[in-house]
Design a protein around this motif. Structure first.
Motif, short mmCIF file in Angstrom:
data_model
loop_
_atom_site.label_atom_id
_atom_site.label_comp_id
_atom_site.label_asym_id
_atom_site.label_seq_id
_atom_site.Cartn_x
_atom_site.Cartn_y
_atom_site.Cartn_z
N ALA A 12 1.21 -0.95 -0.36
CA ALA A 12 -0.03 -0.06 -0.05
C ALA A 12 1.11 1.15 -0.18
O ALA A 12 0.42 2.27 -0.46
N ALA A 311 -1.76 1.49 8.14
CA ALA A 311 -2.13 0.20 7.44
C ALA A 311 -1.22 -0.83 7.95
O ALA A 311 -1.74 -2.21 7.18
N TYR A 322 -3.21 -4.87 -0.22
CA TYR A 322 -3.04 -3.69 0.10
C TYR A 322 -4.01 -3.08 -1.39
O TYR A 322 -4.55 -1.93 -0.99
N ASP A 323 -4.66 -3.54 -1.57
CA ASP A 323 -6.04 -3.00 -2.03
C ASP A 323 -7.30 -2.68 -1.71
O ASP A 323 -7.48 -1.36 -1.85
N LEU A 326 -5.33 0.51 0.84
CA LEU A 326 -5.94 2.17 0.04
C LEU A 326 -7.28 2.03 -0.11
O LEU A 326 -7.52 3.55 0.17
#
Length: 347
Positions: A12, A311, A322-323, A326
């Motif tokens: 991310a 995060a 990570y998607d 974000l």
């Protein structure tokens, strides 16, 4: 971001940093100075650290990935260390290029709660961020938990005597007014706040202080300080944090101890000495009978976009990709590939 924050958080971070750096590159932000990306907090901090295998893996496995807003432009991918339980809206932290403040709302950089509801951990806690008592109670509560709970900056407090507070304000407010004259203001005889040079002695003797305006996330946008030389309004979080600096360099006394706590603590358990600025603009304060002031706050940094500690929690503790991370911090954005914007490699 430390490699210990986990692969998904590092991915991310890679996408956010790539998107932000590319924005500077395409905007020619520093072109007149002969470069495109600056190695400071103005752009991309470069500490010349040794290469790390996990970090390199995160970069390679997200190769070319960037974030786009709904209109197809690059996301302004801001990020910071720690949320104290709420994030801030960009337009309520920085002024626009034309000097207007608050600026124009950015749909993917809006205030939101990152604190779990103590009555239902599947929900996020919502408080009235415009209510001064609720804000004070929120930041005095160490038992709250949230995305950023492992950070020692989740909660913090620091006490300055009347003399220490007067000293640090007096040594910094004039410089902030020169640097940002439209946002460090003096109350005139008509009761209006206007841009005027600060007296050589600053505010003089500290008398009182109150919050005039907060952002949707509870971050202070306007702070009014009353002194023996007049009444002053400090606007924007940067000016506030760099005027009230809790370090003996500016307070003129002994070591200033800033007490910190991780989420769920019963006591402040991670002190740090002479911290150079207020950690964030997410705070409230209590003024003692002797006019000493104790600041109760949370988080470290401006609070806009992705929290790095948050995060890490979402990736390591909640197993988010990570998607997902974000999307949580930049809602209303789309993941894409750098090829779609046709970067001129020979620029």
């Amino acid at each position: 971001m430390p490699a210990t924050f986990g692969l998904n958080a590092l991915k991310a971070q890679s996408v956010a940093a790539r998107t932000y750096a590319l924005g500077d590159y395409l905007a020619d932000r520093f072109a007149k100075e002969g470069f495109f990306v600056l190695d400071s907090v103005m752009s991309q901090v470069y500490n010349n650290s040794a290469e790390n295998a996990l970090t390199s893996q995160a970069v390679q496995e997200t190769k070319g990935a960037i974030m786009l807003s709904k209109d197809g432009s690059l996301v302004d991918a801001r990020y910071y260390s720690t949320s104290g339980g709420y994030g801030a809206s960009k337009h309520q932290v920085w002024s626009d290029a034309d000097g207007s403040f608050p600026g124009h709302e950015v749909p993917y950089l809006l205030a939101q709660s990152h604190t779990f509801d103590p009555n239902d951990q599947s929900k996020m806690l919502e408080i009235d961020t415009s209510n001064e008592q609720e804000i004070l109670d929120f930041y005095k509560t160490l038992s709250h938990t949230g995305y950023d709970g492992t950070s020692p900056w989740f909660r913090w407090k620091v006490t300055l005597s009347k003399e220490e507070l007067s000293n640090t304000i007096n040594k910094n407010i004039g410089a902030r007014q020169v640097a940002d004259p439209n946002f460090v203001l003096t109350k005139n005889e008509s009761g209006e706040f206007v841009s005027l040079p600060i007296p050589a002695e600053g505010i003089g003797e500290f008398k009182n202080m109150y919050v005039e305006k907060r952002g949707d996330g509870g971050n202070i946008m306007e702070l009014v300080v009353e002194g023996s030389t007049g009444t002053y309004k400090i606007v924007k979080e940067f000016n506030i944090r760099f005027t009230i600096r809790p370090t003996s360099t500016y307070t003129g006394g002994g070591t200033v101890v800033l007490h910190r706590a991780t989420a769920g603590s019963t006591v402040y358990n991670a002190p740090t000495n002479n911290y150079t600025i207020l950690p964030s603009a997410f705070f409230n304060f209590e003024i003692g009978e002797d006019n000493s002031v104790t600041f109760f706050g949370g988080g470290n940094g401006h609070g806009v976009g992705m929290s790095q500690y948050g995060a890490s929690h979402l990736g390591l503790k909640m197993g988010w990709g990570y998607d997902q991370i974000l999307t949580a911090y930049y809602p209303n954005m789309t993941l894409s590939d750098v090829s779609v914007i046709g970067v001129p490699l020979n620029k």
